[in-house]
Design a protein around this motif. Structure first.
Motif, PDB file in Angstrom:
ATOM      1  N   PRO A   8       0.825  -0.926   0.156  1.00  0.00           N
ATOM      2  CA  PRO A   8       0.047   0.265   0.122  1.00  0.00           C
ATOM      3  C   PRO A   8       0.801   1.595  -0.522  1.00  0.00           C
ATOM      4  N   VAL A   9       0.763   3.018  -1.250  1.00  0.00           N
ATOM      5  CA  VAL A   9       1.205   3.741  -0.773  1.00  0.00           C
ATOM      6  C   VAL A   9       0.023   4.598  -0.740  1.00  0.00           C
ATOM      7  N   ARG A  10      -0.991   4.545  -0.230  1.00  0.00           N
ATOM      8  CA  ARG A  10      -1.593   5.831  -0.570  1.00  0.00           C
ATOM      9  C   ARG A  10      -1.035   6.488   0.901  1.00  0.00           C
ATOM     10  N   TYR A  11      -1.644   7.530   0.505  1.00  0.00           N
ATOM     11  CA  TYR A  11      -1.140   8.911   1.095  1.00  0.00           C
ATOM     12  C   TYR A  11      -0.197   9.102   0.551  1.00  0.00           C
ATOM     13  N   LEU A  12       0.965   7.909   0.735  1.00  0.00           N
ATOM     14  CA  LEU A  12       2.371   8.570  -0.057  1.00  0.00           C
ATOM     15  C   LEU A  12       2.192   9.615  -1.468  1.00  0.00           C
ATOM     16  N   ILE A  13       1.727   9.021  -1.887  1.00  0.00           N
ATOM     17  CA  ILE A  13       1.681   9.546  -3.640  1.00  0.00           C
ATOM     18  C   ILE A  13       0.103   9.973  -3.513  1.00  0.00           C
ATOM     19  N   PRO A  14       0.407  11.188  -4.345  1.00  0.00           N
ATOM     20  CA  PRO A  14      -1.164  11.624  -4.233  1.00  0.00           C
ATOM     21  C   PRO A  14      -2.500  11.365  -4.973  1.00  0.00           C
ATOM     22  N   ASP A  15      -3.870  10.881  -5.009  1.00  0.00           N
ATOM     23  CA  ASP A  15      -4.659   9.948  -4.775  1.00  0.00           C
ATOM     24  C   ASP A  15      -4.515   9.972  -7.430  1.00  0.00           C
ATOM     25  N   LYS A  16      -5.033  11.432  -7.474  1.00  0.00           N
ATOM     26  CA  LYS A  16      -5.487  11.274  -8.874  1.00  0.00           C
ATOM     27  C   LYS A  16      -3.832  10.314 -10.083  1.00  0.00           C
ATOM     28  N   THR A  17      -2.471  10.867  -8.812  1.00  0.00           N
ATOM     29  CA  THR A  17      -1.285   9.949  -9.514  1.00  0.00           C
ATOM     30  C   THR A  17      -1.369   8.524  -9.487  1.00  0.00           C
ATOM     31  N   LEU A  18      -2.072   7.950  -8.163  1.00  0.00           N
ATOM     32  CA  LEU A  18      -2.335   6.969  -8.306  1.00  0.00           C
ATOM     33  C   LEU A  18      -3.294   5.729  -9.263  1.00  0.00           C
ATOM     34  N   GLN A  19      -3.588   6.769  -9.173  1.00  0.00           N
ATOM     35  CA  GLN A  19      -4.782   6.173 -10.417  1.00  0.00           C
ATOM     36  C   GLN A  19      -4.530   6.255 -11.740  1.00  0.00           C
ATOM     37  N   TYR A  20      -3.344   6.935 -11.729  1.00  0.00           N
ATOM     38  CA  TYR A  20      -2.652   6.935 -13.727  1.00  0.00           C
ATOM     39  C   TYR A  20      -2.383   5.344 -13.429  1.00  0.00           C
ATOM     40  N   ILE A  21      -1.355   5.710 -12.098  1.00  0.00           N
ATOM     41  CA  ILE A  21      -0.006   4.422 -12.428  1.00  0.00           C
ATOM     42  C   ILE A  21      -1.443   3.759 -12.256  1.00  0.00           C
ATOM     43  N   SER A  22      -2.651   3.069 -11.922  1.00  0.00           N
ATOM     44  CA  SER A  22      -2.695   2.419 -12.082  1.00  0.00           C
ATOM     45  C   SER A  22      -3.771   1.476 -12.904  1.00  0.00           C
ATOM     46  N   GLU A  23      -4.183   2.838 -13.961  1.00  0.00           N
ATOM     47  CA  GLU A  23      -5.550   2.953 -14.955  1.00  0.00           C
ATOM     48  C   GLU A  23      -3.893   2.587 -15.853  1.00  0.00           C
ATOM     49  N   LYS A  24      -2.859   2.408 -15.913  1.00  0.00           N
ATOM     50  CA  LYS A  24      -2.367   1.968 -17.060  1.00  0.00           C
ATOM     51  C   LYS A  24      -0.536   1.311 -16.431  1.00  0.00           C
ATOM     52  N   GLY A  25      -1.142   0.962 -15.452  1.00  0.00           N
ATOM     53  CA  GLY A  25      -0.362  -0.671 -14.776  1.00  0.00           C
ATOM     54  C   GLY A  25       1.189  -0.220 -15.061  1.00  0.00           C
ATOM     55  N   LEU A  26       1.492   0.694 -14.396  1.00  0.00           N
ATOM     56  CA  LEU A  26       2.663   0.833 -14.133  1.00  0.00           C
ATOM     57  C   LEU A  26       3.128   0.330 -13.076  1.00  0.00           C
ATOM     58  N   TYR A  27       4.703   0.425 -13.058  1.00  0.00           N
ATOM     59  CA  TYR A  27       5.558  -0.264 -12.078  1.00  0.00           C
ATOM     60  C   TYR A  27       4.959  -1.425 -11.468  1.00  0.00           C
ATOM     61  N   GLN A  28       4.321  -2.400 -12.039  1.00  0.00           N
ATOM     62  CA  GLN A  28       3.539  -3.430 -11.723  1.00  0.00           C
ATOM     63  C   GLN A  28       4.822  -4.649 -12.187  1.00  0.00           C
ATOM     64  N   HIS A  29       5.628  -4.264 -12.766  1.00  0.00           N
ATOM     65  CA  HIS A  29       6.888  -5.278 -13.045  1.00  0.00           C
ATOM     66  C   HIS A  29       8.471  -4.244 -12.856  1.00  0.00           C
ATOM     67  N   ALA A  30       9.488  -4.978 -12.011  1.00  0.00           N
ATOM     68  CA  ALA A  30      10.285  -4.311 -12.699  1.00  0.00           C
ATOM     69  C   ALA A  30      11.584  -3.727 -13.723  1.00  0.00           C
ATOM     70  N   ASP A  31      11.167  -4.668 -14.538  1.00  0.00           N
ATOM     71  CA  ASP A  31      11.536  -4.490 -15.730  1.00  0.00           C
ATOM     72  C   ASP A  31      10.644  -3.384 -16.605  1.00  0.00           C
ATOM     73  N   LYS A  32       9.845  -2.943 -16.262  1.00  0.00           N
ATOM     74  CA  LYS A  32       8.728  -2.424 -17.364  1.00  0.00           C
ATOM     75  C   LYS A  32       9.399  -1.163 -17.046  1.00  0.00           C
ATOM     76  N   THR A  33       9.288  -0.498 -18.076  1.00  0.00           N
ATOM     77  CA  THR A  33       9.983   1.106 -18.427  1.00  0.00           C
ATOM     78  C   THR A  33       8.817   2.040 -19.802  1.00  0.00           C
ATOM     79  N   GLU A  34       8.200   1.348 -20.845  1.00  0.00           N
ATOM     80  CA  GLU A  34       7.093   1.683 -21.217  1.00  0.00           C
ATOM     81  C   GLU A  34       6.055   2.314 -20.991  1.00  0.00           C
TER      82      GLU A  34
END
Length: 217
Positions: free
Chosen positions: A191-217
């Motif tokens: 969990p990273v709630r309150y560490l990352i702004p809610d709307k940024t966290l929503q964007y990260i979730s929608e785009k599937g970012l940082y789900q894999h350590a080798d994913k940079t695109e």
């Protein structure tokens, strides 16, 4: 002697004739990879803006910072979107895209030279952490850069406040948080709630970012 009076109409006429001296703008620049942006970035920006009475703070995502060790970063387009999501609710915050648009290595001197030429009415304040102050002698064309910008140092635990360069120091509440830590938490589904702004966290979730350590695109 008759007392001379000036009517409101005469004052209006004088106002139209006399040139009005433009007030210089005071703008802060907070650069970084923002991979991802987090609450610590927002606190630093807000504290510097309020304490120094700046008109605006621009978050400036870097394309490829030359003063740091190479590290994987997700695409600049994602980092820009994450920053935009993080700052959209604060009218004092904005984004500066010149470095990601230019691409390649991001030298602060080149960027500030461009900004000063484009906005000669603005005084720039470049924000850096206390840990980066010691690296200033290694910055590209640092002596010339000092004529373009006022450096603002943000206190960091374990780092001194001394420098051979003119620096305005701002005391900011210290948070033990970093983008590196947050990437690890995101990759391991912590969990990273309150560490990352809610709307940024929503964007990260929608785009599937940082789900894999080798994913940079």
């Amino acid at each position: 002697m008759n007392k001379q009076t000036v009517s409101f109409h005469q004052v209006d006429a004088l106002t139209e004739v006399l040139p009005v001296k433009n007030k210089r703008k005071k703008v802060g620049i907070l650069g970084g990879t923002f991979n991802p942006p987090h609450i610590g970035h927002l606190i630093i920006a807000d504290q510097v803006c309020q304490q120094l009475g700046l008109d605006k703070i621009y978050f400036m995502p870097s394309a490829n910072p030359p003063h740091q060790d190479e590290k994987k970063a997700i695409a600049a387009s994602h980092r820009v979107k994450m920053v935009e999501a993080a700052i959209q609710d604060n009218p004092l915050f904005d984004i500066e895209k010149s470095e990601v648009e230019r691409g390649g290595k991001s030298y602060t001197y080149d960027t500030l030279l461009q900004l000063v030429k484009e906005h000669p009415e603005t005084d720039y304040y470049f924000i850096i952490g206390g840990d980066m102050v010691a690296y200033l002698p290694r910055w590209y064309r640092i002596e010339e850069l000092l004529h373009l910008v006022q450096f603002v140092g943000v206190n960091r635990p374990g780092y001194g406040l001394e420098s051979p360069y003119p620096i305005i120091w701002v005391d900011v509440p210290s948070l033990d948080i970093s983008s590196t830590l947050l990437r690890t938490k995101l990759e391991t589904n912590c969990p990273v709630r309150y560490l990352i702004p809610d709307k940024t966290l929503q964007y990260i979730s929608e785009k599937g970012l940082y789900q894999h350590a080798d994913k940079t695109e």
